[in-house]
Design a protein around this motif. Sequence first.
Motif, mmCIF file in Angstrom:
data_model
loop_
_atom_site.group_PDB
_atom_site.id
_atom_site.type_symbol
_atom_site.label_atom_id
_atom_site.label_comp_id
_atom_site.label_asym_id
_atom_site.label_seq_id
_atom_site.Cartn_x
_atom_site.Cartn_y
_atom_site.Cartn_z
ATOM 1 N N GLY A 37 0.820 -1.198 0.000
ATOM 2 C CA GLY A 37 0.000 0.000 0.000
ATOM 3 C C GLY A 37 0.856 1.250 0.000
ATOM 4 N N LEU A 38 0.187 2.385 -0.186
ATOM 5 C CA LEU A 38 0.839 3.692 -0.205
ATOM 6 C C LEU A 38 0.352 4.481 1.008
ATOM 7 C CD1 LEU A 38 2.691 5.586 -1.872
ATOM 8 C CD2 LEU A 38 0.616 6.432 -2.993
ATOM 9 N N PHE A 39 1.297 5.074 1.738
ATOM 10 C CA PHE A 39 0.972 5.733 2.995
ATOM 11 C C PHE A 39 1.647 7.090 3.085
ATOM 12 C CE2 PHE A 39 0.605 1.243 3.461
ATOM 13 C CZ PHE A 39 -0.531 1.069 4.224
ATOM 14 N N ILE A 40 1.031 7.975 3.861
ATOM 15 C CA ILE A 40 1.669 9.235 4.216
ATOM 16 C C ILE A 40 2.458 8.984 5.495
ATOM 17 C CG2 ILE A 40 1.251 11.551 5.148
ATOM 18 C CD1 ILE A 40 -1.160 11.766 3.315
ATOM 19 N N LEU A 41 3.666 9.496 5.549
ATOM 20 C CA LEU A 41 4.461 9.442 6.768
ATOM 21 C C LEU A 41 4.109 10.693 7.571
ATOM 22 C CD1 LEU A 41 6.803 7.869 8.150
ATOM 23 C CD2 LEU A 41 8.328 9.542 7.124
ATOM 24 N N ASP A 42 3.578 10.506 8.768
ATOM 25 C CA ASP A 42 3.087 11.638 9.559
ATOM 26 C C ASP A 42 3.606 11.532 10.992
ATOM 27 O OD1 ASP A 42 1.724 13.661 10.854
ATOM 28 O OD2 ASP A 42 -0.228 13.137 10.028
ATOM 29 N N THR A 43 4.656 12.279 11.290
ATOM 30 C CA THR A 43 5.245 12.248 12.625
ATOM 31 C C THR A 43 4.290 12.822 13.671
ATOM 32 O OG1 THR A 43 6.302 14.399 12.308
ATOM 33 C CG2 THR A 43 7.592 12.440 11.718
ATOM 34 N N GLY A 44 3.309 13.600 13.242
ATOM 35 C CA GLY A 44 2.348 14.194 14.169
ATOM 36 C C GLY A 44 1.141 13.317 14.447
ATOM 37 N N ALA A 45 1.000 12.224 13.719
ATOM 38 C CA ALA A 45 -0.117 11.299 13.959
ATOM 39 C C ALA A 45 0.313 10.325 15.054
ATOM 40 C CB ALA A 45 -0.462 10.542 12.681
ATOM 41 N N SER A 46 -0.453 10.273 16.131
ATOM 42 C CA SER A 46 -0.057 9.406 17.241
ATOM 43 C C SER A 46 -0.152 7.929 16.874
ATOM 44 C CB SER A 46 -0.895 9.701 18.483
ATOM 45 O OG SER A 46 -2.269 9.631 18.180
ATOM 46 N N ASN A 47 -1.125 7.591 16.043
ATOM 47 C CA ASN A 47 -1.336 6.201 15.647
ATOM 48 C C ASN A 47 -1.277 6.052 14.135
ATOM 49 O OD1 ASN A 47 -3.240 6.688 18.196
ATOM 50 N ND2 ASN A 47 -2.453 4.611 18.226
ATOM 51 N N HIS A 114 -5.033 18.327 -5.004
ATOM 52 C CA HIS A 114 -3.711 18.915 -5.202
ATOM 53 C C HIS A 114 -2.843 18.060 -6.120
ATOM 54 C CE1 HIS A 114 -4.973 21.194 -1.630
ATOM 55 N NE2 HIS A 114 -4.183 22.124 -2.128
ATOM 56 N N ASN A 115 -3.513 17.270 -6.962
ATOM 57 C CA ASN A 115 -2.841 16.435 -7.965
ATOM 58 C C ASN A 115 -1.863 15.424 -7.366
ATOM 59 O OD1 ASN A 115 -4.162 17.727 -10.167
ATOM 60 N ND2 ASN A 115 -2.740 19.437 -9.956
ATOM 61 N N SER A 116 -2.194 14.911 -6.188
ATOM 62 C CA SER A 116 -1.411 13.839 -5.575
ATOM 63 C C SER A 116 -2.239 12.562 -5.584
ATOM 64 C CB SER A 116 -1.040 14.205 -4.134
ATOM 65 O OG SER A 116 -0.106 15.251 -4.120
ATOM 66 N N LYS A 117 -1.570 11.441 -5.410
ATOM 67 C CA LYS A 117 -2.261 10.148 -5.393
ATOM 68 C C LYS A 117 -2.982 9.948 -4.058
ATOM 69 C CE LYS A 117 1.586 7.998 -7.780
ATOM 70 N NZ LYS A 117 2.673 7.072 -7.556
ATOM 71 N N PRO A 118 -4.135 9.280 -4.087
ATOM 72 C CA PRO A 118 -4.773 8.909 -2.817
ATOM 73 C C PRO A 118 -3.918 7.855 -2.109
ATOM 74 C CG PRO A 118 -5.954 7.941 -4.672
ATOM 75 C CD PRO A 118 -4.897 8.836 -5.251
ATOM 76 N N VAL A 119 -4.051 7.792 -0.784
ATOM 77 C CA VAL A 119 -3.252 6.863 0.006
ATOM 78 C C VAL A 119 -4.148 5.847 0.705
ATOM 79 C CG1 VAL A 119 -1.342 8.463 0.362
ATOM 80 C CG2 VAL A 119 -3.235 8.423 2.002
ATOM 81 N N ASP A 120 -3.532 4.756 1.121
ATOM 82 C CA ASP A 120 -4.249 3.714 1.860
ATOM 83 C C ASP A 120 -4.298 4.014 3.351
ATOM 84 O OD1 ASP A 120 -4.736 1.779 -0.344
ATOM 85 O OD2 ASP A 120 -2.549 1.803 -0.436
ATOM 86 N N GLY A 121 -3.387 4.873 3.801
ATOM 87 C CA GLY A 121 -3.356 5.162 5.224
ATOM 88 C C GLY A 121 -2.213 6.069 5.604
ATOM 89 N N ILE A 122 -1.935 6.069 6.909
ATOM 90 C CA ILE A 122 -0.937 6.953 7.497
ATOM 91 C C ILE A 122 -0.018 6.120 8.386
ATOM 92 C CG2 ILE A 122 -0.615 8.885 9.113
ATOM 93 C CD1 ILE A 122 -3.516 9.764 8.193
ATOM 94 N N ILE A 123 1.276 6.300 8.205
ATOM 95 C CA ILE A 123 2.254 5.711 9.115
ATOM 96 C C ILE A 123 2.543 6.785 10.158
ATOM 97 C CG2 ILE A 123 4.595 4.789 9.383
ATOM 98 C CD1 ILE A 123 2.745 2.964 7.714
#
Length: 146
Positions: A37-47, A114-123
Amino acid sequence: MQTLQQFLEQKEYTKIKLHLTKTNHFEIKATINGTKGLFILDTGASNSCVGFEAIETFKLKAKDSLIKAAGAGAIDMDTKTSTKNKIKIGKWTNKKIVLVLFNLTHVNTALINHNSKPVDGIIGADILKKGKAVIDYEKKYLYLKL
């Protein structure tokens, strides 16, 4: 003088390439329960999270949760949880990941607009902490301890 990469490789870290999107987010590829899958890396997301629509895709055993999610401009979102998931990011793996499931439509709508790909989730920070993560923002690499 040693580079960051050389130092971390001596400490048994693995290097994972990050992709910077037009929305200034880092995207990362990961495998959950054997499915990529494709994910956003988000240091501010607790989970770490995935969308409700990914329950079947990633073979998740979802349970209702009383916890409400908030983030990315949305609040009080219903959630489910899924425990004992196997995640693989590069060569790094963990078999005891808890994922929060919620409606990611608002996130993906913003990305698409914003012309970016949709993601499956967030890391999120939970996985980054387990992997003792180091992020090289300049060279666009994530390092996780093997």
